[in-house]
Each structure stands twice: as structure tokens, then as C-alpha cells.
Write a protein that holds these residues in place. Structure first.
Motif, mmCIF file in Angstrom:
data_model
loop_
_atom_site.group_PDB
_atom_site.id
_atom_site.type_symbol
_atom_site.label_atom_id
_atom_site.label_comp_id
_atom_site.label_asym_id
_atom_site.label_seq_id
_atom_site.Cartn_x
_atom_site.Cartn_y
_atom_site.Cartn_z
ATOM 1 N N ASN A 106 17.027 -11.592 -3.486
ATOM 2 C CA ASN A 106 17.248 -10.144 -3.488
ATOM 3 C C ASN A 106 18.742 -9.802 -3.575
ATOM 4 O O ASN A 106 19.267 -8.972 -2.824
ATOM 5 C CB ASN A 106 16.631 -9.497 -2.244
ATOM 6 N N LYS A 107 19.431 -10.456 -4.505
ATOM 7 C CA LYS A 107 20.864 -10.232 -4.673
ATOM 8 C C LYS A 107 21.142 -8.910 -5.385
ATOM 9 O O LYS A 107 20.330 -8.428 -6.170
ATOM 10 C CB LYS A 107 21.467 -11.388 -5.481
ATOM 11 N N ASP A 108 22.291 -8.346 -5.111
ATOM 12 C CA ASP A 108 22.738 -7.131 -5.788
ATOM 13 C C ASP A 108 23.314 -7.528 -7.145
ATOM 14 O O ASP A 108 24.316 -8.233 -7.217
ATOM 15 C CB ASP A 108 23.796 -6.429 -4.939
ATOM 16 N N TYR A 109 22.676 -7.100 -8.221
ATOM 17 C CA TYR A 109 23.157 -7.442 -9.558
ATOM 18 C C TYR A 109 23.682 -6.213 -10.303
ATOM 19 O O TYR A 109 23.852 -6.223 -11.524
ATOM 20 C CB TYR A 109 22.068 -8.133 -10.380
ATOM 21 N N SER A 110 23.980 -5.151 -9.559
ATOM 22 C CA SER A 110 24.412 -3.901 -10.184
ATOM 23 C C SER A 110 25.734 -4.031 -10.933
ATOM 24 O O SER A 110 26.025 -3.220 -11.821
ATOM 25 C CB SER A 110 24.515 -2.797 -9.129
ATOM 26 N N ALA A 111 26.525 -5.034 -10.603
ATOM 27 C CA ALA A 111 27.809 -5.214 -11.283
ATOM 28 C C ALA A 111 27.644 -5.847 -12.665
ATOM 29 O O ALA A 111 28.601 -5.892 -13.444
ATOM 30 C CB ALA A 111 28.736 -6.074 -10.424
ATOM 31 N N TYR A 112 26.446 -6.334 -12.971
ATOM 32 C CA TYR A 112 26.171 -6.974 -14.256
ATOM 33 C C TYR A 112 25.445 -5.998 -15.179
ATOM 34 O O TYR A 112 24.702 -5.115 -14.714
ATOM 35 C CB TYR A 112 25.308 -8.218 -14.058
ATOM 36 N N ASN A 113 25.622 -6.170 -16.470
ATOM 37 C CA ASN A 113 24.813 -5.411 -17.425
ATOM 38 C C ASN A 113 23.349 -5.712 -17.147
ATOM 39 O O ASN A 113 22.971 -6.882 -17.021
ATOM 40 C CB ASN A 113 25.139 -5.833 -18.861
ATOM 41 N N ASN A 114 22.525 -4.688 -17.064
ATOM 42 C CA ASN A 114 21.114 -4.929 -16.788
ATOM 43 C C ASN A 114 20.262 -3.764 -17.271
ATOM 44 O O ASN A 114 20.743 -2.639 -17.427
ATOM 45 C CB ASN A 114 20.876 -5.180 -15.292
ATOM 46 N N GLY A 115 18.992 -4.053 -17.506
ATOM 47 C CA GLY A 115 18.051 -3.035 -17.935
ATOM 48 C C GLY A 115 16.862 -3.676 -18.625
ATOM 49 O O GLY A 115 16.751 -4.901 -18.713
ATOM 50 N N SER A 116 15.960 -2.844 -19.117
ATOM 51 C CA SER A 116 14.782 -3.341 -19.823
ATOM 52 C C SER A 116 15.195 -3.920 -21.168
ATOM 53 O O SER A 116 16.317 -3.691 -21.656
ATOM 54 C CB SER A 116 13.794 -2.199 -20.042
ATOM 55 N N PHE A 117 14.278 -4.658 -21.797
ATOM 56 C CA PHE A 117 14.574 -5.185 -23.132
ATOM 57 C C PHE A 117 14.742 -4.031 -24.116
ATOM 58 O O PHE A 117 15.574 -4.082 -25.032
ATOM 59 C CB PHE A 117 13.470 -6.132 -23.604
ATOM 60 N N GLU A 118 13.988 -2.968 -23.916
ATOM 61 C CA GLU A 118 14.133 -1.790 -24.771
ATOM 62 C C GLU A 118 15.535 -1.218 -24.655
ATOM 63 O O GLU A 118 16.168 -0.864 -25.664
ATOM 64 C CB GLU A 118 13.082 -0.738 -24.392
ATOM 65 N N SER A 119 16.036 -1.124 -23.435
ATOM 66 C CA SER A 119 17.400 -0.619 -23.226
ATOM 67 C C SER A 119 18.439 -1.563 -23.810
ATOM 68 O O SER A 119 19.452 -1.130 -24.371
ATOM 69 C CB SER A 119 17.668 -0.406 -21.734
ATOM 70 N N PHE A 120 18.201 -2.867 -23.653
ATOM 71 C CA PHE A 120 19.125 -3.839 -24.240
ATOM 72 C C PHE A 120 19.247 -3.604 -25.744
ATOM 73 O O PHE A 120 20.361 -3.562 -26.291
ATOM 74 C CB PHE A 120 18.638 -5.270 -23.971
#
Length: 235
Positions: free
Chosen positions: A214-228
Motif C-alpha cells: 500500500n505504498k504512496d505512488y502519487s509522485a509517479y505518473n499513473n492512471g488507466s491505460f486509457e489515460s496513458f
């Protein structure tokens, strides 16, 4: 555009329910091989897990393939490598049962096609714990062609596994690429985002995200494949 795009497979290019995938995979594997090997399904499953664990700890002193068969055979109490061609045949046939736990996304093919049209290099950076035949089959379940990729990491051609950073260094050496010109796209917080330590940019696909701690990954680019595809790749 980056020069090089590394994509994870399971849960990224190929969305899946991992728990259901493993259940269907082992169910079909045991149905094929328990009678042939004359062993209980639990013993066979334990041998496969032992072999997989050994690959995860491999230091490139042997290929993952060699490590798997040696350790799985020891755990099983018989030389399983004698049946390697039968296992390859299983992946060409009965392994299809595990496809029920997967669901292809159109944004995988759209992204791959877009990168190819724009001259990017593509690498299937899936954890190399499966043989080539099984990995290529899962790529096809994702409606992709193995020919789309310059390199596909499989247990025959690899001696490291993610999250060992030497796995990513191995890819750089094999393909002659630099981390700072590349991006790693995956769904596993531990196994894929660690590549940032070497200078890779990263994008975490969150559709089937794996985040064990349950790490915080908000500092990395992230999102759905659609958003990618819509908001990151083509921006």
C-alpha cells in the motif's frame, strides 16, 4: 516521445484477475500432468512455486529456465526437465483455460501501434518466469503480435527477475539503450517503479494495480491505460 518503451505484460498489456488466473493456470496444469507424473496436484504446484521462487532470486549464474527445472525437479523428487517439451505443448494447448481470467484492452494495441508509427523501440519487459511459448501466447491474448517487440524477456533468455535492478540493466545491455531515454510502463508498484532508480521514467497502469505494501505512488505518473494512451502518450 521516448526512444524506448518497456511494457509489462500481465496486468498491464493484458489486464487480468491475477488470483483467478493462477487458479485456472494451476488447475489446467495439474489436470494435464498429475496423471502423467503420478503425483498429487499439491506436490506439483509446490514444485512450480519453488522453481518460480528460485528464478526470482537468480543472480544470472544460469538462465531462469535452468534454475527453474533444477529447483522444481528437486522439490518434486524427479527429473521434471525430461518433460519440458510436454510442458511447452501444454502452453500451446491447455493453457488457454487461463485466458478466461484476462480481458484485452484496446488501448494496449493502440499504444503499441502509435509508438511503432512514431519510431519508438518496443520491449516486452514481462517478468521472465514463463517460457517463450507461454509468453507469446499471452501477448496474443492481448491482441498483440510478438513481432511488435524488439525483445521479449522470457525464462530462456534471462538470468534475473524484477524487481532486481540488474534485470533492467540486462535489457539496456541487450538492446543498447539508455534509461534516461526510456520509460517503463507497468502495473506493479514494486517490480516496475523500481526502474526509476536507474533513471527510467515510469508510468503505473492502475487498472490492475499491484501494491503489496500500500505504498504512496502519487509522485509517479499513473492512471488507466486509457489515460496513458489519450493523455500521456499522445500529449
Amino acid at each position: 516521445m521516448y526512444k524506448n518503451y518497456l511494457f509489462d505484460l500481465d496486468g498491464t498489456l493484458l489486464p487480468m484477475d491475477m488470483e483467478e488466473f493462477i487458479k485456472l493456470y494451476f488447475g489446467s496444469l495439474c489436470k494435464r500432468f498429475s496423471p502423467v507424473l503420478n503425483i498429487e496436484p499439491d506436490k506439483l504446484i509446490n514444485a512450480v512455486w519453488k522453481g518460480t521462487g528460485a528464478m526470482a532470486e537468480n543472480d544470472n549464474s544460469a538462465t531462469n529456465r535452468e534454475v527453474f527445472w533444477a529447483v522444481a525437479s528437486k522439490a518434486c523428487g524427479m527429473d521434471l526437465s525430461r518433460y519440458e517439451s510436454d510442458f511447452d505443448d501444454y502452453y500451446s494447448n491447455e493453457f488457454i483455460a487461463a485466458k478466461q481470467a484476462t480481458n484485452a484492452t484496446p488501448f494496449a494495441k493502440k499504444s503499441i501501434d502509435y509508438i511503432k508509427r512514431n519510431g519508438g523501440r518496443l520491449i516486452a519487459a514481462t517478468n521472465p518466469i514463463f517460457p517463450k511459448v507461454a509468453t507469446e501466447r499471452r501477448l496474443r491474448w492481448a491482441r498483440l503480435s510478438p513481432d511488435d517487440f524488439e525483445l521479449i524477456t522470457v525464462y530462456e533468455n534471462s538470468g534475473f527477475c524484477k524487481p532486481n535492478l540488474k534485470y533492467f540493466e540486462m535489457i539496456c545491455e541487450k538492446c543498447g539503450i539508455k534509461p534516461e531515454e526510456s520509460i517503463m510502463v507497468g502495473n506493479d508498484v514494486d517490480e516496475d517503479l523500481c526502474s526509476a532508480q536507474l533513471g527510467f521514467d515510469t508510468y503505473l497502469i492502475t487498472d490492475c494495480v499491484i501494491n503489496r505494501e500500500n505504498k504512496d505512488y502519487s509522485a509517479y505518473n499513473n492512471g488507466s491505460f486509457e489515460s496513458f494512451y489519450n493523455d500521456f502518450l499522445r500529449c
